[in-house]
Design a protein around this motif. Structure first.
Motif, PDB file in Angstrom:
ATOM      1  N   TYR A  72      33.008  24.407  63.029  1.00 47.02           N
ATOM      2  CA  TYR A  72      31.775  23.673  62.703  1.00 47.02           C
ATOM      3  C   TYR A  72      31.259  22.899  63.918  1.00 47.02           C
ATOM      4  N   SER A  73      32.190  22.174  64.586  1.00 46.76           N
ATOM      5  CA  SER A  73      31.774  21.378  65.750  1.00 46.76           C
ATOM      6  C   SER A  73      31.222  22.286  66.844  1.00 46.76           C
ATOM      7  N   GLY A 116      33.929  18.024  68.879  1.00 43.69           N
ATOM      8  CA  GLY A 116      35.143  18.149  68.073  1.00 43.69           C
ATOM      9  C   GLY A 116      35.172  17.045  67.052  1.00 43.69           C
ATOM     10  N   GLY A 117      36.341  16.547  66.790  1.00 46.62           N
ATOM     11  CA  GLY A 117      36.468  15.478  65.798  1.00 46.62           C
ATOM     12  C   GLY A 117      37.752  15.664  65.034  1.00 46.62           C
ATOM     13  N   ILE A 172      40.060  19.138  68.359  1.00 48.06           N
ATOM     14  CA  ILE A 172      39.916  19.078  66.900  1.00 48.06           C
ATOM     15  C   ILE A 172      41.279  18.768  66.269  1.00 48.06           C
ATOM     16  N   ALA A 173      41.274  17.905  65.245  1.00 42.71           N
ATOM     17  CA  ALA A 173      42.552  17.488  64.646  1.00 42.71           C
ATOM     18  C   ALA A 173      42.474  17.461  63.127  1.00 42.71           C
ATOM     19  N   GLY A 193      36.941  11.316  69.546  1.00 39.03           N
ATOM     20  CA  GLY A 193      35.724  11.051  70.330  1.00 39.03           C
ATOM     21  C   GLY A 193      34.464  11.570  69.678  1.00 39.03           C
ATOM     22  N   ASP A 194      33.342  10.914  70.009  1.00 38.31           N
ATOM     23  CA  ASP A 194      32.040  11.373  69.537  1.00 38.31           C
ATOM     24  C   ASP A 194      31.670  12.682  70.238  1.00 38.31           C
TER      25      ASP A 194
END
Ligand SMILES: NC(=O)c1ccc[n+]([C@@H]2O[C@H](COP(=O)([O-])OP(=O)(O)OC[C@H]3O[C@@H](n4cnc5c(N)ncnc54)[C@H](O)[C@@H]3O)[C@@H](O)[C@H]2O)c1
Length: 385
Positions: free
Chosen positions: A209-210, A177-178, A272-273, A282-283
């Motif tokens: 995408y993640s 995510g990310g 995801i944000a 987080g990585d």
């Protein structure tokens, strides 16, 4: 036999019969002439074997303005994707660059009329739409590729190579995510944030995408169950938006999370944000029985890596780590995405980013939304295509 291999086998048989004369220019159209259409036309214009013959947009004058901006003198303009398809019987392919809620309808219409499609990401909004798209693709025998340009990034390919090399052993847990501390996309109006145009928010804009990064690396196993969560605390609050009207128009998620069980005993933990009070959720980590890979997180504009990656493993009984430097090739990922689609159309080869994989990506997005609305874990059921 998996869904993906049945679809690919079927398409291979059909496509071989339809090879296009390599000396002929491909007639291409663009449906939806907004922000991302600029990236498509920029890449199409670099291809010597493409002629842009038609453009369509629902907003009066928008396709004409696009035509003038990009000097597309010979292109005819239309008010919808359907009108374009109806009036361009010789067209080979279209890029579908409409907002998410208008991905399925023009794509299905184009495929039903024998036109190859490069469809922007996310594939669509719901799993039902994705199934309808895959069925239209199967019936047409045409090329449908989904617009995930990070697939052509060397760092993304390296992640897949590391997993496939066996260096990590059996993969059992993935976190991905990310997101961004602030980054709700509104520079071009409300099409990303309104329910009736965007349909889904951070999930569809950057979450896909993640998911593609890790799912592609591990061979796109089928998702089985998901427990999902989504919220919209930032998008609906005028204090975090450019104006009160945008906060009122906000109808999608600005944060989402999911705990997904995949075939093969793999667990996928995702968040995801578009906005949060945090630098990163987080990585990405891919944990295996022989080693684990850490991929530094990004603000997820484009699904790439946020820094050098690290493999944690044992060497001769000692715990050690190996740095995988960032690879820079200077290649334009959009050019590679457009070229790979054109090559598949011309040579009658399988789609570079096939729907048989991305339907699982869509199933996870859809599962997170449905689970979040129901408030409990759900099973993911994907009907026969
Ligand atoms: N691959 C990438 O890097 C990337 C980047 C940005 C956006 N996108 C994707 O591209 C899509 C479009 O994003 P955008 O920023 O260009 O949105 P946008 O709102 O700027 O443009 C979309 C355009 O499509 C038109 N449209 C909608 N339905 C139509 C129809 N049926 N026929 C003709 N025109 C229609 C709208 O009027 C609008 O002008 C989204 O799904 C988004 O996720 C991809």
């Amino acid at each position: 036999m998996s869904l993906s291999s049945i679809l690919d086998e079927f398409k291979n048989t059909r496509l071989k019969k339809e090879e296009i004369d390599p000396n002929r220019k491909l007639k291409v159209g663009i449906i939806g002439t907004g922000w991302i259409a600029d990236a498509h036309i920029n890449s199409y214009k670099k291809q010597p074997d493409v002629e842009i013959v038609a453009l369509a947009d629902l907003i009066p004058g928008k396709a004409d303005a696009f035509k003038a901006k990009w000097n597309l003198e010979g292109a005819r303009t239309y008010m919808s994707g359907d009108e374009l398809i109806d009036n361009e019987p010789g067209i080979d392919a279209v890029s579908v660059c409409t907002y998410n809620c208008q991905h399925a309808e023009p794509t299905i219409y184009a495929l039903n009329h024998g036109v190859n499609v490069l469809l922007e990401k996310p594939m669509c909004v719901t799993l039902d739409e994705a199934v309808a798209i895959c069925r239209a693709e199967k019936a047409s025998g045409k090329v449908l590729s989904i617009g995930f340009q990070p697939r052509f990034d060397e760092n993304m390919k390296m992640i897949k190579r590391i997993v496939e090399s066996g260096t990590l052993g059996k993969i059992y847990y993935i976190q991905t995510g990310g997101g961004r501390r602030r980054g709700i996309p509104t520079p071009f109006g409300t099409s990303f944030i309104a329910k009736d145009t965007g349909g889904i928010g951070a999930l569809g804009d950057i979450g896909c995408y993640s998911l593609d990064m890790v799912m592609n690396a591990i061979g796109y196993p089928k998702p089985i169950t998901v427990s999902g969560y989504k919220s919209a605390y930032f998008g609906t609050n005028p204090k975090y938006m450019p104006c009160k009207e945008y906060a009122e128009a906000f109808g999608v998620d600005d944060f989402a999370a999911g705990f997904v069980r995949l075939e093969g005993g793999i667990v996928l933990d995702f968040r995801i944000a578009w906005a949060m009070h945090l630098d990163t959720p987080g990585d990405t980590i891919i944990m295996g029985t022989e080693g684990s890979l850490r991929i530094p997180s990004t603000d997820c504009w484009n699904g790439s890596v946020g820094g050098a990656m690290t493999i944690y493993h044992d060497l001769c009984g000692t715990q050690t780590q190996t740095t995988v430097p960032i690879l820079h090739t200077g290649a334009d990922l959009f050019d590679l995405k457009i070229r790979s689609f054109l090559d598949a159309v011309k040579k009658g080869t399988p789609a570079p980013v096939p729907s048989s994989q991305i339907i699982y990506n869509q199933a996870i997005l859809d599962g997170i939304c449905r689970s979040a609305e129901l408030g409990h874990e759900i099973e993911i059921e994907i009907p026969e295509i």
